[in-house]
Design a protein around this motif. Structure first.
Motif, PDB file in Angstrom:
ATOM      1  N   GLN A  22       0.823  -1.207   0.000  1.00  0.00           N
ATOM      2  CA  GLN A  22       0.000   0.000   0.000  1.00  0.00           C
ATOM      3  C   GLN A  22       0.859   1.259   0.000  1.00  0.00           C
ATOM      4  OE1 GLN A  22      -4.199  -1.238   2.033  1.00  0.00           O
ATOM      5  NE2 GLN A  22      -2.421  -1.457   3.341  1.00  0.00           N
ATOM      6  N   ILE A  23       1.981   1.216   0.701  1.00  0.00           N
ATOM      7  CA  ILE A  23       2.907   2.353   0.686  1.00  0.00           C
ATOM      8  C   ILE A  23       3.486   2.537  -0.716  1.00  0.00           C
ATOM      9  CG2 ILE A  23       5.146   3.174   1.525  1.00  0.00           C
ATOM     10  CD1 ILE A  23       4.435   1.824   4.221  1.00  0.00           C
ATOM     11  N   SER A  24       3.841   1.425  -1.355  1.00  0.00           N
ATOM     12  CA  SER A  24       4.382   1.481  -2.714  1.00  0.00           C
ATOM     13  C   SER A  24       3.376   2.095  -3.686  1.00  0.00           C
ATOM     14  CB  SER A  24       4.766   0.076  -3.183  1.00  0.00           C
ATOM     15  OG  SER A  24       5.106   0.066  -4.548  1.00  0.00           O
ATOM     16  N   ALA A  25       2.112   1.693  -3.565  1.00  0.00           N
ATOM     17  CA  ALA A  25       1.076   2.206  -4.471  1.00  0.00           C
ATOM     18  C   ALA A  25       0.856   3.700  -4.281  1.00  0.00           C
ATOM     19  CB  ALA A  25      -0.226   1.450  -4.250  1.00  0.00           C
ATOM     20  N   LEU A  26       1.003   4.174  -3.060  1.00  0.00           N
ATOM     21  CA  LEU A  26       0.783   5.592  -2.777  1.00  0.00           C
ATOM     22  C   LEU A  26       1.781   6.489  -3.492  1.00  0.00           C
ATOM     23  CD1 LEU A  26      -0.067   5.473   1.032  1.00  0.00           C
ATOM     24  CD2 LEU A  26      -1.605   6.194  -0.802  1.00  0.00           C
ATOM     25  N   VAL A  27       2.944   5.943  -3.828  1.00  0.00           N
ATOM     26  CA  VAL A  27       3.960   6.748  -4.512  1.00  0.00           C
ATOM     27  C   VAL A  27       4.162   6.284  -5.952  1.00  0.00           C
ATOM     28  CG1 VAL A  27       5.164   7.449  -2.424  1.00  0.00           C
ATOM     29  CG2 VAL A  27       5.778   5.288  -3.504  1.00  0.00           C
ATOM     30  N   GLY A  28       3.125   5.655  -6.524  1.00  0.00           N
ATOM     31  CA  GLY A  28       3.157   5.346  -7.949  1.00  0.00           C
ATOM     32  C   GLY A  28       3.480   3.920  -8.318  1.00  0.00           C
ATOM     33  N   GLY A  29       3.726   3.035  -7.330  1.00  0.00           N
ATOM     34  CA  GLY A  29       4.010   1.642  -7.633  1.00  0.00           C
ATOM     35  C   GLY A  29       2.758   0.890  -8.061  1.00  0.00           C
ATOM     36  N   LEU A  30       2.948  -0.312  -8.598  1.00  0.00           N
ATOM     37  CA  LEU A  30       1.832  -1.158  -9.029  1.00  0.00           C
ATOM     38  C   LEU A  30       2.023  -2.561  -8.440  1.00  0.00           C
ATOM     39  CD1 LEU A  30       1.795  -0.046 -12.755  1.00  0.00           C
ATOM     40  CD2 LEU A  30       0.058   0.519 -11.071  1.00  0.00           C
ATOM     41  N   PRO A  31       2.030  -2.664  -7.106  1.00  0.00           N
ATOM     42  CA  PRO A  31       2.351  -3.947  -6.477  1.00  0.00           C
ATOM     43  C   PRO A  31       1.235  -4.982  -6.601  1.00  0.00           C
ATOM     44  CG  PRO A  31       1.678  -2.371  -4.816  1.00  0.00           C
ATOM     45  CD  PRO A  31       1.753  -1.611  -6.123  1.00  0.00           C
TER      46      PRO A  31
END
Length: 367
Positions: A234-243
Motif C-alpha cells: 500500500q505504501i508502494s502504491a501511494l507513490v506510484g508503484g503497481l504492487p
C-alpha cells in the motif's frame, strides 16, 4: 503563475484516468501559450497498438498520416532524441537547411497549419515521446514569456504521458477495468485519503471470510506476518508503484491475489502529491493440481512463447519437477532448463516464484 495553469494541471492529471480529457488540457495549454496546435505523443514502431496521441487545434487526420507515411523518414526525430530529456527545442535545433529543401515532412506540416514549432524530447527507451506546440502563424516564433510558460508545463506533460502509458499497458496486458460493477469476477475497493469511496459486492463477499479486514485507509490481514506485505504494498502504491501481493490463509488453503494501485494522480501547486485515491483488487483462488490450459494458452499467446516453452511453464505451474518433465519428454534436463529460462526472459521475469505470480494474475483477472 496564471490561474488557468492550475486548471491545466487538474485536467492533465485527471486525463491519466480519463484520456478523453487530454484534449481539454491541451486546449487550456494552447490558450495559456497564446499559440495554436498542441501535440502530446508517444510511439514505438514495434508496439503500434500502444501508441498514445493527444492533440488540440490540430486536424485529427494529421497524426495517422504522419505516423504511417512520414514518421520513419522524419530526420528531425533523431535530432529530437539527441536533445536532453525535457529541454526545449525549436525548429532551429530540429531542422537542417538540406532537410528543409528535400524532406517531404516540410510539405506536410503547412498542409495541416503546423507552423513554427517549440517542443521537447519525452522519449523513454524505444518509445519516442514528444510534447510540442505550433505558432499561430508562420514566422511568429515564440517569446521568452511563451518559452517560460511551456517550460513549466513540460514536467507535468511528461508525468501524465508516461503515467497514462503505464495505465494503458496494464489495462491491455491484465485486462484491468476502472468501473465498479456487480458483475466483476474480483473484489474492487476504492479508498479516498481517509474513507472508503466505493466497494463492489464481490469484495464484500471476500471480506466475509475474515482473512482480510477493511479499514478506512486500506485493507489489513489477520495474519501479522502477511499483513506486513500488505502494508508495504500500500505504501508502494501511494507513490506510484503497481504492487501485486499473494497471501495465503493457512487455515483454509485459500490464496488471495491482491493488486493495489493509484488510479488518479493528483496535482497541487505544480507538483505531484502522494496519491489521494487507492484502488484495491482482490481475487480468491484455490491451489490446483494442474495449470489451467486456457491460461497457459493466453500466456503463450501474449508473450509469444514457442510450443516447447509453453509446455515447460505448464509443467512448472503444475508443480512438476524439471527432471521428471525431461524424463517424460525424453529430452536432456539442460534443454528443459534452457527452454524455461527463455520463457521467463520473454515474460520479463526471472524466477519460478514470479512465474506463479504472473500465472495467478492472468488466471484471476482475465475476463
Amino acid at each position: 503563475m496564471p490561474k488557468d495553469f492550475d486548471l491545466f494541471l487538474t485536467q492533465l492529471y485527471e486525463a491519466v484516468e480519463h484520456p478523453e480529457l487530454f484534449e481539454d488540457a491541451l486546449l487550456t495549454a494552447s490558450d495559456l501559450l497564446r499559440a495554436s496546435g498542441m501535440h502530446l505523443y508517444t510511439y514505438d514502431a514495434a508496439k503500434p497498438e500502444e501508441r498514445l496521441n493527444y492533440v488540440a487545434r490540430i486536424d485529427p487526420s494529421f497524426e495517422p498520416e504522419y505516423t504511417e507515411n512520414y514518421f520513419a523518414h522524419d530526420y528531425r526525430i533523431d535530432r529530437v532524441n539527441r536533445s536532453p530529456y525535457g529541454q526545449i527545442v525549436t525548429d532551429a535545433e530540429m531542422t537542417t537547411e538540406y532537410g528543409l529543401k528535400t524532406n517531404p515532412i516540410h510539405q506536410l506540416l503547412p498542409k495541416f497549419e503546423v507552423y513554427d514549432l517549440m517542443g521537447t524530447n519525452l522519449t523513454k527507451g524505444d518509445n519516442f515521446g514528444w510534447f510540442g506546440v505550433s505558432s499561430l502563424n508562420p514566422g511568429d516564433g515564440f517569446s521568452p514569456l511563451q518559452r517560460k510558460m511551456f517550460e513549466n508545463m513540460i514536467p507535468h506533460a511528461s508525468r501524465a504521458l508516461h503515467y497514462r502509458q503505464r495505465v494503458r499497458s496494464l489495462e491491455m496486458r491484465l485486462a484491468l477495468k476502472d468501473s465498479v460493477t456487480g458483475n466483476l469476477p474480483y473484489g474492487l475497493i476504492i479508498f479516498t485519503q481517509y474513507d472508503i469511496n466505493s466497494i463492489n459486492p464481490r469484495a464484500l463477499e471476500i471480506l466475509e471470510h475474515g482473512f482480510l479486514r477493511l479499514r478506512k485507509t486500506g485493507i489489513s490481514c489477520s495474519d501479522r506476518k502477511q499483513n506486513k506485505k500488505l502494508e508495504e504494498a500500500q505504501i508502494s502504491a501511494l507513490v506510484g508503484g503497481l504492487p501485486i501481493v499473494n497471501l495465503t490463509d493457512e487455515r483454509t488453503g485459500t490464496t488471495y491475489l491482491i493488486q493495489i494501485f493509484n488510479p488518479k494522480p493528483q496535482a497541487s501547486d505544480g507538483s505531484l502529491e502522494t496519491a489521494q485515491y487507492l484502488a484495491v483488487k482482490i481475487m480468491m483462488t484455490s491451489a490446483t493440481a494442474n495449470a489451467d490450459p486456457a491460461v497457459i494458452e493466453k500466456l503463450t499467446d501474449v508473450f509469444r512463447l514457442s510450443k516447447a516453452e509453453g509446455n515447460v511453464i505448464c509443467a512448472v505451474l503444475s508443480s512438476k519437477s524439471l527432471q521428471n518433465y525431461a524424463q517424460d519428454r525424453s529430452v536432456r534436463l539442460d534443454t528443459v532448463r534452457k527452454q524455461l529460462k527463455s520463457a521467463l526472459y520473454k515474460m520479463g521475469i526471472n524466477s519460478q516464484k514470479q512465474l506463479f505470480q504472473l500465472y495467478e494474475v492472468f488466471r484471476s483477472f482475465r475476463g
